[in-house]
Design a protein around this motif. Structure first.
Motif, PDB file in Angstrom:
ATOM      1  N   VAL A  38       2.580 -11.377  21.934  1.00  0.00           N
ATOM      2  CA  VAL A  38       2.536 -10.375  21.932  1.00  0.00           C
ATOM      3  C   VAL A  38       1.935 -10.376  23.481  1.00  0.00           C
ATOM      4  O   VAL A  38       0.849 -10.135  22.989  1.00  0.00           O
ATOM      5  CB  VAL A  38       2.496  -9.222  21.363  1.00  0.00           C
ATOM      6  N   THR A  39       2.346 -10.043  24.734  1.00  0.00           N
ATOM      7  CA  THR A  39       1.773 -10.225  25.129  1.00  0.00           C
ATOM      8  C   THR A  39       1.780  -8.811  26.909  1.00  0.00           C
ATOM      9  O   THR A  39       2.658  -8.081  26.045  1.00  0.00           O
ATOM     10  CB  THR A  39       1.524 -11.360  26.658  1.00  0.00           C
ATOM     11  N   ASP A  40       1.204  -8.795  27.523  1.00  0.00           N
ATOM     12  CA  ASP A  40       1.494  -7.498  28.024  1.00  0.00           C
ATOM     13  C   ASP A  40       2.576  -6.866  28.961  1.00  0.00           C
ATOM     14  O   ASP A  40       3.089  -6.252  29.622  1.00  0.00           O
ATOM     15  CB  ASP A  40       0.315  -7.206  29.200  1.00  0.00           C
ATOM     16  N   ASP A  41       3.290  -8.667  28.967  1.00  0.00           N
ATOM     17  CA  ASP A  41       4.800  -8.688  29.905  1.00  0.00           C
ATOM     18  C   ASP A  41       5.936  -8.655  28.472  1.00  0.00           C
ATOM     19  O   ASP A  41       6.827  -7.225  29.032  1.00  0.00           O
ATOM     20  CB  ASP A  41       4.913 -10.165  30.586  1.00  0.00           C
ATOM     21  N   ARG A  42       6.074  -9.406  27.898  1.00  0.00           N
ATOM     22  CA  ARG A  42       7.152  -9.468  26.484  1.00  0.00           C
ATOM     23  C   ARG A  42       6.453 -10.020  25.369  1.00  0.00           C
ATOM     24  O   ARG A  42       5.392 -10.697  25.199  1.00  0.00           O
ATOM     25  CB  ARG A  42       8.368 -10.475  27.174  1.00  0.00           C
ATOM     26  N   ALA A  43       7.339 -10.802  24.493  1.00  0.00           N
ATOM     27  CA  ALA A  43       6.931 -11.446  22.825  1.00  0.00           C
ATOM     28  C   ALA A  43       7.507 -13.197  23.031  1.00  0.00           C
ATOM     29  O   ALA A  43       8.469 -13.413  23.780  1.00  0.00           O
ATOM     30  CB  ALA A  43       7.495 -10.957  21.837  1.00  0.00           C
ATOM     31  N   TYR A  44       6.484 -13.987  23.456  1.00  0.00           N
ATOM     32  CA  TYR A  44       7.018 -15.615  22.894  1.00  0.00           C
ATOM     33  C   TYR A  44       6.860 -16.268  21.357  1.00  0.00           C
ATOM     34  O   TYR A  44       5.751 -15.823  20.974  1.00  0.00           O
ATOM     35  CB  TYR A  44       6.253 -16.289  24.112  1.00  0.00           C
ATOM     36  N   PHE A  45       7.169 -17.060  21.693  1.00  0.00           N
ATOM     37  CA  PHE A  45       7.279 -17.641  20.315  1.00  0.00           C
ATOM     38  C   PHE A  45       6.800 -19.488  21.192  1.00  0.00           C
ATOM     39  O   PHE A  45       7.578 -19.482  21.646  1.00  0.00           O
ATOM     40  CB  PHE A  45       8.915 -18.037  19.912  1.00  0.00           C
ATOM     41  N   VAL A  46       5.987 -19.251  20.630  1.00  0.00           N
ATOM     42  CA  VAL A  46       4.722 -20.853  20.659  1.00  0.00           C
ATOM     43  C   VAL A  46       5.222 -21.861  19.380  1.00  0.00           C
ATOM     44  O   VAL A  46       4.981 -21.336  18.226  1.00  0.00           O
ATOM     45  CB  VAL A  46       3.753 -20.550  21.078  1.00  0.00           C
ATOM     46  N   LYS A  47       5.654 -23.157  20.401  1.00  0.00           N
ATOM     47  CA  LYS A  47       5.177 -24.109  18.831  1.00  0.00           C
ATOM     48  C   LYS A  47       3.986 -25.206  19.491  1.00  0.00           C
ATOM     49  O   LYS A  47       4.105 -25.912  20.613  1.00  0.00           O
ATOM     50  CB  LYS A  47       6.302 -25.256  19.161  1.00  0.00           C
ATOM     51  N   CYS A  48       3.314 -25.484  18.816  1.00  0.00           N
ATOM     52  CA  CYS A  48       1.923 -26.896  18.958  1.00  0.00           C
ATOM     53  C   CYS A  48       2.328 -27.617  18.145  1.00  0.00           C
ATOM     54  O   CYS A  48       2.534 -27.108  16.745  1.00  0.00           O
ATOM     55  CB  CYS A  48       0.698 -25.933  18.758  1.00  0.00           C
ATOM     56  N   ASN A  49       1.257 -28.674  18.735  1.00  0.00           N
ATOM     57  CA  ASN A  49       1.567 -29.930  17.837  1.00  0.00           C
ATOM     58  C   ASN A  49      -0.001 -30.898  18.472  1.00  0.00           C
ATOM     59  O   ASN A  49      -0.251 -30.668  20.042  1.00  0.00           O
ATOM     60  CB  ASN A  49       2.644 -30.697  17.640  1.00  0.00           C
ATOM     61  N   GLU A  50       0.056 -32.673  18.429  1.00  0.00           N
ATOM     62  CA  GLU A  50      -0.577 -33.160  18.464  1.00  0.00           C
ATOM     63  C   GLU A  50      -0.410 -33.340  19.385  1.00  0.00           C
ATOM     64  O   GLU A  50       1.216 -33.487  20.313  1.00  0.00           O
ATOM     65  CB  GLU A  50      -0.858 -34.860  17.795  1.00  0.00           C
ATOM     66  N   ARG A  51      -0.608 -34.091  20.798  1.00  0.00           N
ATOM     67  CA  ARG A  51      -0.615 -34.327  22.249  1.00  0.00           C
ATOM     68  C   ARG A  51       0.526 -35.212  22.297  1.00  0.00           C
ATOM     69  O   ARG A  51       1.601 -34.998  22.909  1.00  0.00           O
ATOM     70  CB  ARG A  51      -1.896 -34.806  23.558  1.00  0.00           C
ATOM     71  N   SER A  52       1.061 -36.390  20.897  1.00  0.00           N
ATOM     72  CA  SER A  52       1.584 -37.080  21.174  1.00  0.00           C
ATOM     73  C   SER A  52       3.157 -36.915  20.946  1.00  0.00           C
ATOM     74  O   SER A  52       3.936 -37.715  20.983  1.00  0.00           O
ATOM     75  CB  SER A  52       1.514 -38.214  19.720  1.00  0.00           C
ATOM     76  N   TYR A  53       3.197 -35.378  20.472  1.00  0.00           N
ATOM     77  CA  TYR A  53       4.425 -34.621  20.190  1.00  0.00           C
ATOM     78  C   TYR A  53       5.510 -34.071  21.396  1.00  0.00           C
ATOM     79  O   TYR A  53       6.427 -33.707  21.221  1.00  0.00           O
ATOM     80  CB  TYR A  53       4.678 -33.369  19.247  1.00  0.00           C
ATOM     81  N   LEU A  54       4.901 -34.367  22.870  1.00  0.00           N
ATOM     82  CA  LEU A  54       5.749 -33.363  24.063  1.00  0.00           C
ATOM     83  C   LEU A  54       6.283 -34.289  24.045  1.00  0.00           C
ATOM     84  O   LEU A  54       7.319 -33.514  24.250  1.00  0.00           O
ATOM     85  CB  LEU A  54       4.148 -34.328  24.532  1.00  0.00           C
ATOM     86  N   ASP A  55       7.012 -35.131  24.001  1.00  0.00           N
ATOM     87  CA  ASP A  55       8.529 -36.173  24.649  1.00  0.00           C
ATOM     88  C   ASP A  55       9.288 -34.997  23.717  1.00  0.00           C
ATOM     89  O   ASP A  55      10.098 -34.535  23.771  1.00  0.00           O
ATOM     90  CB  ASP A  55       8.365 -37.364  24.050  1.00  0.00           C
ATOM     91  N   MET A  56       8.830 -35.303  21.871  1.00  0.00           N
ATOM     92  CA  MET A  56       9.780 -34.167  21.189  1.00  0.00           C
ATOM     93  C   MET A  56      10.073 -32.755  21.426  1.00  0.00           C
ATOM     94  O   MET A  56      11.468 -32.094  21.662  1.00  0.00           O
ATOM     95  CB  MET A  56       8.867 -33.942  19.470  1.00  0.00           C
TER      96      MET A  56
END
Length: 288
Positions: A38-56
């Motif tokens: 939750v930010t001062d702008d709106r809410a976001y959903f963020v997925k994170c993983n290792e750098r090698s998952y960028l293409d995915m």
């Protein structure tokens, strides 16, 4: 992932002035770390993983855009995919969930039928993508049978064999099935598919409407999509009734569901191990 990294991700994606007010780690499957920010702008959903998952993440970003263009259903809007330090990420809008509306399942049936009516002259997709974290080949084919065997079943069979989790007798029977596939499935028009539609990738939006997430899109036979909704359950009969009213299925489609579900069962075998072998053997006994 710490708050400094999440702040960098949002500032790369939204702008340098954004401030995170709250951060919650949320469930997002077994592959990624997922956050509700939750930010001062709106809410976001963020997925994170290792750098090698960028293409995915880039392929999921593209798939969400394509799904929104083809489906008259709620789809979370992707905002950015990229990398920060040793990690990769996908940022999208956060969908606030609520309870299902009275006509939730009818709306889903109507929406999916409309999406499946959008067709092309070939089976496949413009790029390869992923099913879970596994690569998924999408080379173009004129024949649905060849596409299903060559781009779906055989890559998963090879992966399971190379990982030494596929017993030789099951591999032999799977190859027999592949060779006889024309006997079991029927031709159909290439339909735009979500590609990974089970109850875990279906949620309820803020107005009680159906919302589709985590797509793995391609043009395929629509029966494979409906078959997967049956595999693990969770879909009300009103969904199937409305779908069939909007876009009637070919006679005998229920007898073909098991053969299509060999694909997700092989995927689960490769992702999670041998516990799925018994289901695969059961289907093979039915057809061979």
């Amino acid at each position: 992932m710490n708050m400094d990294q999440l702040t960098k991700i949002l500032r790369q994606s939204i702008g340098n002035s954004i401030q995170i007010l709250s951060c919650d780690l949320v469930g997002g499957g077994c592959i990624n770390q997922c956050y509700h920010l939750v930010t001062d702008d709106r809410a976001y959903f963020v997925k994170c993983n290792e750098r090698s998952y960028l293409d995915m993440f880039e392929k999921e970003h593209e798939a969400l855009v394509a799904l929104a263009a083809h489906a008259n259903l709620l789809i979370p809007k992707p905002i950015n995919s990229g990398k920060v330090e040793n990690d990769s990420y996908l940022v999208m809008e956060f969908i606030e969930s609520s309870s299902q509306s009275t006509y939730y399942w009818e709306r889903l049936g109507e929406g999916l039928a409309g999406m499946h009516r959008q067709t092309k002259n070939l089976f496949g997709w413009e790029t390869d993508n992923y099913i879970g974290r596994l690569p998924q080949s999408n080379k173009w084919h004129q024949s649905w049978t060849k596409y299903f065997v060559q781009e779906r079943l055989r890559p998963q069979i090879k992966l399971a064999r190379d990982s030494r989790i596929l017993p030789p007798d099951v591999q032999i029977d799977l190859e027999k099935l592949c060779g006889r596939m024309d006997q079991y499935i029927v031709p159909g028009l290439p339909a735009f598919l979500h590609g990974d539609l089970w109850s875990g990738n279906l949620m309820t939006g803020p107005l009680g409407e159906p919302c589709l997430v985590d797509p793995s899109v391609y043009y395929g036979h629509r029966e494979i999509e409906l078959a997967f909704t049956r595999l693990f359950g969770g879909f009300d009969e009103r969904f199937y009734q409305t779908y069939n009213q909007c876009y009637p299925l070919e006679a005998g489609f229920q007898q073909r569901f098991d053969i299509y579900n060999i694909y997700p069962l092989l995927v689960h075998l490769n992702l999670f191990g041998r516990s799925y072998l018994s289901d695969i053997r059961q289907i093979l006994r039915k057809y061979l």
